[in-house]
Design an enzyme around this catalytic site. Structure first.
Site, PDB file in Angstrom:
ATOM      1  N   ARG A 229       0.854  -1.189   0.000  1.00  0.00           N
ATOM      2  CA  ARG A 229       0.000   0.000   0.000  1.00  0.00           C
ATOM      3  C   ARG A 229       0.893   1.244   0.000  1.00  0.00           C
ATOM      4  NH1 ARG A 229      -3.600  -2.573  -1.593  1.00  0.00           N
ATOM      5  NH2 ARG A 229      -5.595  -3.054  -0.601  1.00  0.00           N
ATOM      6  N   HIS A 277      -1.555   0.642  -9.810  1.00  0.00           N
ATOM      7  CA  HIS A 277      -2.203  -0.307  -8.888  1.00  0.00           C
ATOM      8  C   HIS A 277      -2.806  -1.505  -9.651  1.00  0.00           C
ATOM      9  CE1 HIS A 277      -4.043  -0.704  -4.650  1.00  0.00           C
ATOM     10  NE2 HIS A 277      -3.954  -1.906  -5.207  1.00  0.00           N
TER      11      HIS A 277
HETATM   12  N1  LIG Z   1      -0.957  -3.861  -5.397  1.00  0.00           N
HETATM   13  C1  LIG Z   1      -1.906  -4.772  -5.482  1.00  0.00           C
HETATM   14  O1  LIG Z   1      -2.469  -5.003  -6.564  1.00  0.00           O
HETATM   15  C2  LIG Z   1      -2.289  -5.559  -4.251  1.00  0.00           C
HETATM   16  C3  LIG Z   1      -3.110  -6.700  -4.419  1.00  0.00           C
HETATM   17  C4  LIG Z   1      -3.426  -7.466  -3.304  1.00  0.00           C
HETATM   18  C5  LIG Z   1      -2.933  -7.116  -2.045  1.00  0.00           C
HETATM   19  N2  LIG Z   1      -2.138  -5.994  -1.905  1.00  0.00           N
HETATM   20  C6  LIG Z   1      -1.612  -5.631  -0.579  1.00  0.00           C
HETATM   21  O2  LIG Z   1      -0.780  -6.672  -0.088  1.00  0.00           O
HETATM   22  C7  LIG Z   1      -0.967  -6.755   1.336  1.00  0.00           C
HETATM   23  C8  LIG Z   1      -0.453  -8.083   1.880  1.00  0.00           C
HETATM   24  O3  LIG Z   1      -1.345  -9.131   1.524  1.00  0.00           O
HETATM   25  P1  LIG Z   1      -1.201 -10.596   2.159  1.00  0.00           P
HETATM   26  O4  LIG Z   1      -2.327 -11.403   1.622  1.00  0.00           O
HETATM   27  O5  LIG Z   1       0.175 -11.113   1.971  1.00  0.00           O
HETATM   28  O6  LIG Z   1      -1.425 -10.264   3.712  1.00  0.00           O
HETATM   29  P2  LIG Z   1      -1.175 -11.236   4.974  1.00  0.00           P
HETATM   30  O7  LIG Z   1      -1.231 -12.656   4.547  1.00  0.00           O
HETATM   31  O8  LIG Z   1      -2.097 -10.762   6.033  1.00  0.00           O
HETATM   32  O9  LIG Z   1       0.338 -10.940   5.387  1.00  0.00           O
HETATM   33  C9  LIG Z   1       0.748  -9.766   6.004  1.00  0.00           C
HETATM   34  C10 LIG Z   1       2.209  -9.904   6.431  1.00  0.00           C
HETATM   35  O10 LIG Z   1       2.646  -8.645   6.956  1.00  0.00           O
HETATM   36  C11 LIG Z   1       3.222  -8.865   8.240  1.00  0.00           C
HETATM   37  N3  LIG Z   1       3.006  -7.687   9.097  1.00  0.00           N
HETATM   38  C12 LIG Z   1       1.843  -7.036   9.341  1.00  0.00           C
HETATM   39  N4  LIG Z   1       2.051  -6.015  10.185  1.00  0.00           N
HETATM   40  C13 LIG Z   1       3.367  -6.030  10.483  1.00  0.00           C
HETATM   41  C14 LIG Z   1       4.190  -5.225  11.306  1.00  0.00           C
HETATM   42  N5  LIG Z   1       3.704  -4.196  12.015  1.00  0.00           N
HETATM   43  N6  LIG Z   1       5.507  -5.530  11.377  1.00  0.00           N
HETATM   44  C15 LIG Z   1       6.014  -6.575  10.698  1.00  0.00           C
HETATM   45  N7  LIG Z   1       5.291  -7.377   9.889  1.00  0.00           N
HETATM   46  C16 LIG Z   1       3.980  -7.103   9.788  1.00  0.00           C
HETATM   47  C17 LIG Z   1       2.524 -10.074   8.797  1.00  0.00           C
HETATM   48  O11 LIG Z   1       3.319 -10.661   9.829  1.00  0.00           O
HETATM   49  P3  LIG Z   1       2.864 -12.045  10.551  1.00  0.00           P
HETATM   50  O12 LIG Z   1       3.017 -13.108   9.497  1.00  0.00           O
HETATM   51  O13 LIG Z   1       3.854 -12.211  11.648  1.00  0.00           O
HETATM   52  O14 LIG Z   1       1.440 -11.856  10.990  1.00  0.00           O
HETATM   53  C18 LIG Z   1       2.418 -10.947   7.532  1.00  0.00           C
HETATM   54  O15 LIG Z   1       3.612 -11.647   7.321  1.00  0.00           O
HETATM   55  C19 LIG Z   1      -2.475  -6.520   1.479  1.00  0.00           C
HETATM   56  O16 LIG Z   1      -2.797  -6.099   2.786  1.00  0.00           O
HETATM   57  C20 LIG Z   1      -2.732  -5.436   0.455  1.00  0.00           C
HETATM   58  O17 LIG Z   1      -2.570  -4.170   1.066  1.00  0.00           O
HETATM   59  C21 LIG Z   1      -1.813  -5.225  -2.987  1.00  0.00           C
END
Ligand SMILES: NC(=O)c1ccc[n+]([C@@H]2O[C@H](COP(=O)([O-])OP(=O)(O)OC[C@H]3O[C@@H](n4cnc5c(N)ncnc54)[C@H](OP(=O)(O)O)[C@@H]3O)[C@@H](O)[C@H]2O)c1
Length: 314
Positions: A229, A277
């Protein structure tokens, strides 16, 4: 009992049709024009609709975010205290890993330099390091970060990740929490952001973070790639870092404000690759199948996958 589609910026009727195709006998309503009696609504599928639309439904049982990110939802007051489920979809994950691998490869294979040479009709070989010499560091080792890490590892890169909790992923060095953040940055040539946007990750990648990245790497300077993001980076700091050499280059798919303003100085940064995006779009048919399957299972045994923890913010 009724199901509500509440989306902003997307075509509501197409989503209604998708859900009707899966649940022909159910009462499918839509916001803002066809909500009917809010007391009938049990489930909602939402994207960027105001939380009040959901909180106005006193018998809501379940809310689906129609995307992987839930910052559009959790940032709002007044959310009903019911389970929130986000999208996890193998097609979306594969698309994200494609975009991340593409960007890492573009920087690794010096594409910006070769594109500049091509414009000048220059035939000159640049020294090419091997993938194993490039240290990629991924912020966030969740569904998307872990898959991108695996793809990059298989391409031969030296990959590490940073998350809240320690991970055990074969061939990937795992760093966790504030205590290990600086060590993670110090070993990273290419920083990739795949963190969710939360109170803790907002503005995380600022000048001080960029200055802690390795400066002795094979590319001759650090690179920042953001597909998480835009709120997780400080855009003014990125622009300054791209212009003064603190960053060698960047690839950005997400921005503090979207669409990116025509006045943004980022457009003029020749060492930045910008995409609107599009790193990982959701396939609406796959997502509709996923949601329909979760509803049927929830009704059968009360279980749900990929529940969001509102206190954690993701
Ligand atoms: N650009 C695009 O087209 C697009 C498309 C889809 C998604 N996204 C973005 O990608 C993000 C990630 O998606 P995801 O499915 O991978 O999410 P996820 O499975 O919830 O993974 C989030 C990761 O971030 C870590 N994290 C969260 N807060 C943290 C902090 N304060 N310090 C350190 N690590 C932290 C979590 O740690 P833990 O494993 O320890 O909980 C986890 O490893 C989404 O939230 C969205 O914003 C972008």
């Amino acid at each position: 009992m009724a199901l509500l589609i509440a989306v902003k910026g997307w075509d509501t009727q197409t989503w209604v049709a998708r859900l009707k195709a899966r649940f022909p006998d159910r009462d499918i309503r839509s916001w803002p024009n066809a909500v009917g009696n809010p007391a009938d609504i049990r489930y909602a599928l939402t994207w960027k609709a105001p939380a009040r639309v959901l909180s106005d439904c006193p018998n809501m049982e379940l809310v689906f975010s129609l995307g992987a990110g839930v910052d559009h939802l959790l940032g709002q007051d007044d959310l009903p205290k019911v389970p929130i489920v986000r999208v996890v979809d193998p097609d979306l994950t594969a698309r994200m890993s494609e975009w991340i691998a593409l960007q890492v490869l573009l920087h690794h294979r010096q594409h910006l330099a070769y594109a500049a040479q091509q414009r000048e009709r220059v035939w000159r070989e640049l020294e090419q390091p091997s993938a194993g010499d490039l240290r990629v560091g991924i912020l966030g080792l969740g569904v998307l970060g872990a898959d991108a890490a695996d793809v990059l590892k298989r391409l031969g890169f030296n990959v590490a990740g940073w998350s809240r909790s320690k991970k055990t992923l074969e061939g990937i060095d795992s760093f966790a929490g504030d205590a290990e953040f600086d060590a993670f940055l110090a070993r990273t040539d290419v920083l990739v952001n795949l963190l969710p946007l939360t109170a803790e990750t907002r503005g995380l990648v600022d000048r001080s973070v960029l200055e802690k990245l390795a400066r002795d790497g094979v590319l001759g300077g650090p690179v920042f790639i953001n597909a998480g993001r835009g709120g997780s980076h400080v855009e003014a700091d990125l622009v300054a870092a791209l212009n003064d050499g603190t960053l060698k280059a960047a690839s950005l798919d997400v921005f503090e404000t979207e669409p990116l303003s025509p006045d943004s100085p980022l457009w003029a940064c020749e060492n930045a690759i910008l995409t609107p995006h599009v790193a990982a779009d959701s396939d609406p048919e796959a997502i509709s199948d996923y949601i329909a399957a979760q509803i049927l299972r929830f009704e059968a045994d009360g279980t749900l996958d990929n529940r969001v923890d509102p206190a954690r913010g993701y």
